[in-house]
Design a protein around this motif. Structure first.
Motif, PDB file in Angstrom:
ATOM      1  N   ALA A  90       0.860  -1.183   0.000  1.00  0.00           N
ATOM      2  CA  ALA A  90       0.000   0.000   0.000  1.00  0.00           C
ATOM      3  C   ALA A  90       0.895   1.231   0.000  1.00  0.00           C
ATOM      4  O   ALA A  90       1.562   1.522   0.989  1.00  0.00           O
ATOM      5  CB  ALA A  90      -0.910  -0.010   1.225  1.00  0.00           C
ATOM      6  N   VAL A  91       0.926   1.941  -1.120  1.00  0.00           N
ATOM      7  CA  VAL A  91       1.884   3.042  -1.254  1.00  0.00           C
ATOM      8  C   VAL A  91       1.418   4.262  -0.463  1.00  0.00           C
ATOM      9  O   VAL A  91       0.227   4.506  -0.289  1.00  0.00           O
ATOM     10  CB  VAL A  91       2.112   3.416  -2.729  1.00  0.00           C
ATOM     11  CG1 VAL A  91       2.659   2.224  -3.496  1.00  0.00           C
ATOM     12  CG2 VAL A  91       0.831   3.911  -3.382  1.00  0.00           C
ATOM     13  N   CYS A  92       2.405   5.045   0.005  1.00  0.00           N
ATOM     14  CA  CYS A  92       2.085   6.185   0.867  1.00  0.00           C
ATOM     15  C   CYS A  92       1.767   7.451   0.086  1.00  0.00           C
ATOM     16  O   CYS A  92       0.996   8.299   0.536  1.00  0.00           O
ATOM     17  CB  CYS A  92       3.244   6.454   1.831  1.00  0.00           C
ATOM     18  SG  CYS A  92       4.720   7.197   1.065  1.00  0.00           S
ATOM     19  N   GLY A  93       2.381   7.609  -1.095  1.00  0.00           N
ATOM     20  CA  GLY A  93       2.154   8.807  -1.897  1.00  0.00           C
ATOM     21  C   GLY A  93       2.939  10.017  -1.446  1.00  0.00           C
ATOM     22  O   GLY A  93       2.865  11.085  -2.062  1.00  0.00           O
ATOM     23  N   ASP A 102       7.963   7.192  -8.747  1.00  0.00           N
ATOM     24  CA  ASP A 102       8.321   5.772  -8.685  1.00  0.00           C
ATOM     25  C   ASP A 102       7.534   5.092  -7.566  1.00  0.00           C
ATOM     26  O   ASP A 102       8.108   4.584  -6.595  1.00  0.00           O
ATOM     27  CB  ASP A 102       9.823   5.599  -8.450  1.00  0.00           C
ATOM     28  CG  ASP A 102      10.658   6.084  -9.618  1.00  0.00           C
ATOM     29  OD1 ASP A 102      10.174   6.006 -10.757  1.00  0.00           O
ATOM     30  OD2 ASP A 102      11.795   6.542  -9.387  1.00  0.00           O
ATOM     31  N   LEU A 103       6.223   5.049  -7.698  1.00  0.00           N
ATOM     32  CA  LEU A 103       5.390   4.508  -6.632  1.00  0.00           C
ATOM     33  C   LEU A 103       5.702   3.040  -6.346  1.00  0.00           C
ATOM     34  O   LEU A 103       5.517   2.570  -5.216  1.00  0.00           O
ATOM     35  CB  LEU A 103       3.910   4.670  -6.967  1.00  0.00           C
ATOM     36  CG  LEU A 103       3.300   6.051  -6.718  1.00  0.00           C
ATOM     37  CD1 LEU A 103       3.769   7.048  -7.780  1.00  0.00           C
ATOM     38  CD2 LEU A 103       1.774   5.980  -6.720  1.00  0.00           C
ATOM     39  N   PHE A 107       8.935   3.791  -0.230  1.00  0.00           N
ATOM     40  CA  PHE A 107       9.764   3.450   0.924  1.00  0.00           C
ATOM     41  C   PHE A 107       8.952   3.422   2.222  1.00  0.00           C
ATOM     42  O   PHE A 107       9.522   3.199   3.292  1.00  0.00           O
ATOM     43  CB  PHE A 107      10.900   4.463   1.070  1.00  0.00           C
ATOM     44  CG  PHE A 107      11.793   4.568  -0.141  1.00  0.00           C
ATOM     45  CD1 PHE A 107      12.284   3.429  -0.753  1.00  0.00           C
ATOM     46  CD2 PHE A 107      12.141   5.797  -0.667  1.00  0.00           C
ATOM     47  CE1 PHE A 107      13.115   3.511  -1.868  1.00  0.00           C
ATOM     48  CE2 PHE A 107      12.973   5.891  -1.777  1.00  0.00           C
ATOM     49  CZ  PHE A 107      13.460   4.741  -2.380  1.00  0.00           C
ATOM     50  N   ALA A 108       7.666   3.692   2.165  1.00  0.00           N
ATOM     51  CA  ALA A 108       6.867   3.781   3.393  1.00  0.00           C
ATOM     52  C   ALA A 108       5.525   3.074   3.214  1.00  0.00           C
ATOM     53  O   ALA A 108       4.476   3.604   3.592  1.00  0.00           O
ATOM     54  CB  ALA A 108       6.659   5.248   3.779  1.00  0.00           C
ATOM     55  N   THR A 109       5.559   1.880   2.619  1.00  0.00           N
ATOM     56  CA  THR A 109       4.321   1.123   2.483  1.00  0.00           C
ATOM     57  C   THR A 109       3.758   0.832   3.872  1.00  0.00           C
ATOM     58  O   THR A 109       4.490   0.737   4.853  1.00  0.00           O
ATOM     59  CB  THR A 109       4.564  -0.197   1.732  1.00  0.00           C
ATOM     60  OG1 THR A 109       5.586  -0.937   2.402  1.00  0.00           O
ATOM     61  CG2 THR A 109       4.995   0.069   0.297  1.00  0.00           C
ATOM     62  N   HIS A 110       2.440   0.685   3.955  1.00  0.00           N
ATOM     63  CA  HIS A 110       1.809   0.597   5.273  1.00  0.00           C
ATOM     64  C   HIS A 110       0.748  -0.490   5.326  1.00  0.00           C
ATOM     65  O   HIS A 110       0.297  -0.993   4.300  1.00  0.00           O
ATOM     66  CB  HIS A 110       1.188   1.950   5.653  1.00  0.00           C
ATOM     67  CG  HIS A 110       0.186   2.453   4.654  1.00  0.00           C
ATOM     68  ND1 HIS A 110       0.555   3.077   3.491  1.00  0.00           N
ATOM     69  CD2 HIS A 110      -1.166   2.413   4.648  1.00  0.00           C
ATOM     70  CE1 HIS A 110      -0.533   3.414   2.809  1.00  0.00           C
ATOM     71  NE2 HIS A 110      -1.582   3.015   3.492  1.00  0.00           N
ATOM     72  N   ASP A 313       8.931  -5.540  -8.747  1.00  0.00           N
ATOM     73  CA  ASP A 313       8.860  -4.087  -9.001  1.00  0.00           C
ATOM     74  C   ASP A 313       7.466  -3.687  -9.480  1.00  0.00           C
ATOM     75  O   ASP A 313       7.309  -2.865 -10.382  1.00  0.00           O
ATOM     76  CB  ASP A 313       9.916  -3.662 -10.026  1.00  0.00           C
ATOM     77  CG  ASP A 313      11.323  -3.731  -9.459  1.00  0.00           C
ATOM     78  OD1 ASP A 313      11.463  -3.781  -8.212  1.00  0.00           O
ATOM     79  OD2 ASP A 313      12.285  -3.738 -10.240  1.00  0.00           O
ATOM     80  N   CYS A 314       6.461  -4.284  -8.851  1.00  0.00           N
ATOM     81  CA  CYS A 314       5.095  -4.057  -9.330  1.00  0.00           C
ATOM     82  C   CYS A 314       4.453  -2.853  -8.661  1.00  0.00           C
ATOM     83  O   CYS A 314       4.844  -2.433  -7.569  1.00  0.00           O
ATOM     84  CB  CYS A 314       4.228  -5.290  -9.086  1.00  0.00           C
ATOM     85  SG  CYS A 314       3.570  -5.451  -7.406  1.00  0.00           S
TER      86      CYS A 314
END
Length: 366
Positions: A90-93, A102-103, A107-110, A313-314
């Protein structure tokens, strides 16, 4: 809060247990998902063996598909009734990777902020932030990717980890295209998926390497043009020979994907690639493994790139719907990865079959 049945690993190497689990109602940014199917991945076995960390007890399972039951405040990406594949990215944005576009490298998936617990209140650590060997699970809403509801859950859920890792290693990390050659060393679930990804990209030849004839046959069915039994033949020399037959002067494959995660096979991949070729490491090594000694002149002289591929790298919101569409069109045989469908009480037996290499994937169907 709801009480449901789920599979946990209570201690290192202990047999898994089917127990009652408390699932909180979704808070802000969270969702409760009714699980329909979940693949038994080698990563789950690593958790049970204590190979990831020691934050027992673990709620196992992460390659899952299901129906969103409820969402918390502020959730807009999915709604109750949506058919989703769960992801652990789950990307942070907001991080520097997301801000530069580069989503897929966020570096901060949650994950969900609330914890699922045992009946006595003991907090569970969900595998890869998901925990899906369970009737219903709590995740961050960003871990839910909406896909075509006509897809078979047992097949669709496999995109949640292994199949996406392999396909992505070929297409995203390796950037395979028509006119390029590919070799895949290690043909378990991830390696066979890498073969499928190479075929989707139009690569040729596609060379599958393993020591198990059954796995080599599975790779051929998914698009390998050549197979190499590395217990009988030097895989480096054979990859070079096959590629030279197709492209005059070739000294190996344009992209070699290592799907084992061992120094020995990584070194084979290094020397099996063509000049300016790419090595992609998607097999997961253990913490004690080290890059084998290589003459620095060989690293310099061959050029190209040495890459690792994390989750292929998805970007789930981009890749899952596209791959499900290919599946629905008959162009990607996700069903071929499903060796057997089992009940939630059969996870321990599935680990044994995985250990002996008897399956590509056992899939728990609820």
């Amino acid at each position: 809060m709801q009480q449901v049945k789920g599979v946990i690993a209570r201690a290192k190497d202990a047999p898994v247990e089917l127990v009652t689990i408390n699932v909180p109602d979704p808070g802000p940014g969270e969702a409760v998902v009714t699980i329909q199917a979940c693949g038994v991945c080698h990563t789950d076995l690593h958790y049970r063996q204590g190979g990831i960390n020691d934050e027992f007890p673990f709620l196992l399972g992460h390659e899952a598909a299901g129906i969103v039951e409820a969402v918390g405040d502020g959730v807009t990406e999915v709604a109750p009734g949506d058919f989703v594949v769960l992801n652990w990215r789950a990307v942070c944005g907001e991080c520097r990777a997301c801000k530069r576009g580069d989503l897929q490298y966020c570096f901060a998936t949650h994950n969900a902020k609330q914890k699922m617990t045992l009946e006595d209140g003991t907090e569970l650590s969900p595998a890869l932030g998901i925990g899906a060997f369970i009737e219903k699970t709590l995740v961050a809403a960003g871990q839910c990717t909406k896909v075509d509801p006509d897809a078979r859950p047992a097949a669709a859920g496999l995109l949640g980890c292994g199949v996406m890792a392999g396909i992505g290693a070929a297409i995203n990390t390796g950037a395979l295209t028509r006119g390029r050659s590919a070799a895949v060393i290690g043909c378990g679930g991830v390696g066979v998926a890498a073969v499928a990804g190479a075929a989707l990209a139009g690569a040729s030849p596609i060379i599958a390497v393993d020591i198990d004839p059954a796995k080599l046959e599975a790779a051929r069915k998914m698009g390998a043009t050549h197979t190499v039994d590395s217990s009988q033949t030097d895989p480096v020399e054979e990859i070079k020979r096959i590629c030279a037959e197709t492209y005059e002067g070739a000294e190996g494959a344009d992209v070699v994907i290592e799907a084992v995660g061992r120094p020995e096979t990584w070194k084979q991949a290094f020397y099996a690639r063509d000049l300016a070729g790419t090595v992609v490491l998607v097999g997961v090594p253990t913490p004690d493994m080290e890059v084998p000694e290589l003459p620095l002149i060989d690293v310099f002289g061959r050029g190209g790139a040495l890459k690792s591929s994390w989750y292929g790298d998805c970007l789930p919101s981009r890749d899952f719907p596209m791959l499900i569409d290919l599946y629905r069109q008959g162009r990607l045989d996700l069903d071929a990865f499903v060796t057997e469908e089992i009940g939630i009480e059969d996870v321990e037996a599935a680990f044994e079959k995985m250990h002996h290499g008897d399956v590509l994937r056992s899939v728990v169907v609820l």
